[in-house]
Motif scaffolding. Structure first.
Motif, PDB file in Angstrom:
ATOM      1  N   ASN A  61      -2.506  11.719   0.877  1.00  0.00           N
ATOM      2  CA  ASN A  61      -1.804  11.326   2.104  1.00  0.00           C
ATOM      3  C   ASN A  61      -0.296  11.556   1.999  1.00  0.00           C
ATOM      4  OD1 ASN A  61      -4.234  10.479   3.178  1.00  0.00           O
ATOM      5  ND2 ASN A  61      -3.950   8.352   2.539  1.00  0.00           N
ATOM      6  N   SER A  78      -3.448   3.578   3.194  1.00  0.00           N
ATOM      7  CA  SER A  78      -4.743   2.925   3.222  1.00  0.00           C
ATOM      8  C   SER A  78      -5.805   3.735   3.946  1.00  0.00           C
ATOM      9  CB  SER A  78      -4.617   1.559   3.900  1.00  0.00           C
ATOM     10  OG  SER A  78      -4.082   1.711   5.213  1.00  0.00           O
ATOM     11  N   ALA A  79      -5.463   4.943   4.401  1.00  0.00           N
ATOM     12  CA  ALA A  79      -6.441   5.781   5.080  1.00  0.00           C
ATOM     13  C   ALA A  79      -7.013   6.798   4.108  1.00  0.00           C
ATOM     14  CB  ALA A  79      -5.771   6.495   6.249  1.00  0.00           C
ATOM     15  N   PRO A  80      -8.253   7.245   4.365  1.00  0.00           N
ATOM     16  CA  PRO A  80      -8.834   8.263   3.491  1.00  0.00           C
ATOM     17  C   PRO A  80      -7.974   9.517   3.483  1.00  0.00           C
ATOM     18  CG  PRO A  80     -10.510   7.294   4.912  1.00  0.00           C
ATOM     19  CD  PRO A  80      -9.189   6.806   5.407  1.00  0.00           C
ATOM     20  N   SER A 131       0.809  -1.210   0.000  1.00  0.00           N
ATOM     21  CA  SER A 131       0.000   0.000   0.000  1.00  0.00           C
ATOM     22  C   SER A 131       0.842   1.260   0.000  1.00  0.00           C
ATOM     23  CB  SER A 131      -0.898   0.008   1.228  1.00  0.00           C
ATOM     24  OG  SER A 131      -1.614   1.221   1.323  1.00  0.00           O
ATOM     25  N   THR A 186     -10.389   6.691  -0.143  1.00  0.00           N
ATOM     26  CA  THR A 186      -9.268   5.825   0.205  1.00  0.00           C
ATOM     27  C   THR A 186      -8.602   5.331  -1.072  1.00  0.00           C
ATOM     28  OG1 THR A 186     -10.403   5.082   2.197  1.00  0.00           O
ATOM     29  CG2 THR A 186      -8.574   3.727   1.402  1.00  0.00           C
TER      30      THR A 186
END
Length: 402
Positions: A155, A32-34, A29, A40
């Motif tokens: 992110n 994986s957080a919004p 990944s 996401t």
């Protein structure tokens, strides 16, 4: 470069939350957080090291970004790249961001020059992957105010390499329009003296231009971001465009067609890219352009790598090459935009153009409302209402044009 009408992007383009619409890799990944954009991102990894160039590269680009001499023998930066890397370049130009998104879903392209109203859709659907900026040496010289922005990262993970940016300007024929306009009222005022001679951009994202106008002229609507519109705000923008519709002589998706309209006098005033103004003026049309008092929408374009690309080393070499000082200057000067590379201005043939395009002006860049994909999560930070997503914008645009 045929005129391309706006394409419906189907369910995958309705909302960035529908990330499952794409084909995502199961590799490690990138986050994986919004993100702040309200979705996401799929679990995808960036390339870790360059390999041997694969000998081929399929480029999906805005017209003017990947010139190979076929339009003008004097304008060719593709051939030197091929000679330098051994990567044979196949270029497919597109006319709208919707078309770019649709074509990327075919899996036939390695890199795309995506504007902000396409880039996050491609991230959310898994059609593009994070980029390893360490493999793009010229990234170090990209202006800081273009890095890690909401349209090219999620992110704090970069999903592309900045290329160029600019405003959607107001342009007019000086022999037909007098006095020189300073407001978008020349296009949106129902009493505009230029009825039937107005040229407007043919895309759902043009609704943001109406919203930007309403921000200044109907402050009671409370619009803070032209891409974050609740029901009342959205309906006001749509109504404004429906009222404008009878005054529009032409909606354009091909800047060459708009150029011809301005040169012939069929259209006398409209929203345009700087390249349109440059080409029309070079063809003898008496034009001027400005960013009106209300400000302007605009673009900040990003080179992105397709998840399914089979030519990723060539893709990375292309991204580094296209933002190198000399080539970035060639593209920016030809297209009519500010370059991403801070060293590019020194390579311009016309040294005044970097001032014209405000290339070094972070404050000016901050005033532009860059194309961004509308989503239900209001991009202005409101959490007590839902905003209209791109599917709503697309359906409304069909109604506006009739």
């Amino acid at each position: 470069m045929k005129n391309r009408k706006t394409l419906l992007v189907g369910l995958c383009g309705v909302s960035l939350l529908l990330a499952a619409c794409g084909t995502a890799s199961n590799s490690s990944s990138s986050g994986s957080a919004p993100g702040a954009q309200g979705f996401t991102p799929p679990k995808l990894s960036a390339l870790t090291a360059l390999g041997q160039p694969e000998g081929q590269l399929n480029v999906l680009a805005w017209p003017g970004y990947a010139e190979n001499g076929s339009n003008d023998p004097k304008v060719n930066w593709v051939t030197p790249f091929e000679q330098e890397t051994g990567c044979k370049v196949n270029v497919k130009p597109f006319g709208t961001s919707d078309e770019a998104v649709t074509l990327m879903k075919t899996g036939g392209y390695d890199v795309v020059s995506a504007s902000g109203d396409a880039s996050l859709r491609l991230v959310a659907s898994g059609d593009v992957e994070p980029v390893n900026t360490a493999l793009v040496p010229n990234y170090n010289d990209v202006y800081p105010f273009l890095k890690n922005k909401s349209w090219n990262s999620v992110n704090n993970v970069a999903y592309g390499i900045p290329h160029g940016w600019g405003a959607n300007v107001l342009t007019w024929r000086t022999d037909k329009v007098n006095p020189a306009p300073t407001s978008w009222s020349a296009m949106f005022d129902p009493n505009s003296p230029y009825k039937g001679k107005i040229i407007a951009y043919d895309s759902p994202i043009y609704i943001a231009d109406a919203a930007l106008y309403l921000m200044a002229h109907q402050p009671d609507l409370g619009i803070k971001n032209p891409y974050a519109l609740d029901d009342k705000q959205f309906n006001a923008a749509v109504d404004l465009l429906k009222k404008q519709r009878p005054a529009v002589e032409e909606y354009w998706a091909d800047y060459l067609k708009e150029t011809q309209s301005l040169k012939s006098g069929d259209g006398t005033i409209g929203t345009a890219w700087q390249v349109t103004v440059n080409l029309a003026k070079s063809g003898g049309a008496p034009l001027q352009s400005t960013v009106p008092s209300e400000g302007a929408t605009g673009w900040s374009d990003t080179w992105m790598v397709a998840t399914k690309s089979q030519h990723k080393t060539c893709a990375y070499k292309w991204m580094d090459y296209i933002i190198s000082p000399k080539v970035n200057a060639q593209v920016a000067e030809y297209f009519g935009e500010a370059p991403a590379n801070s060293k590019a201005c020194a390579e311009f043939t016309d040294k005044s153009l970097c001032d014209t395009y405000h290339a070094n002006d972070a404050a000016y860049a901050a005033k532009i409302q860059y194309w961004t994909t509308p989503i239900p999560q209001c991009l202005d930070g409101r959490t007590d209402v839902k905003c209209k997503d791109y599917g709503d914008w697309t359906r409304a645009w069909t109604e506006i044009k009739g």
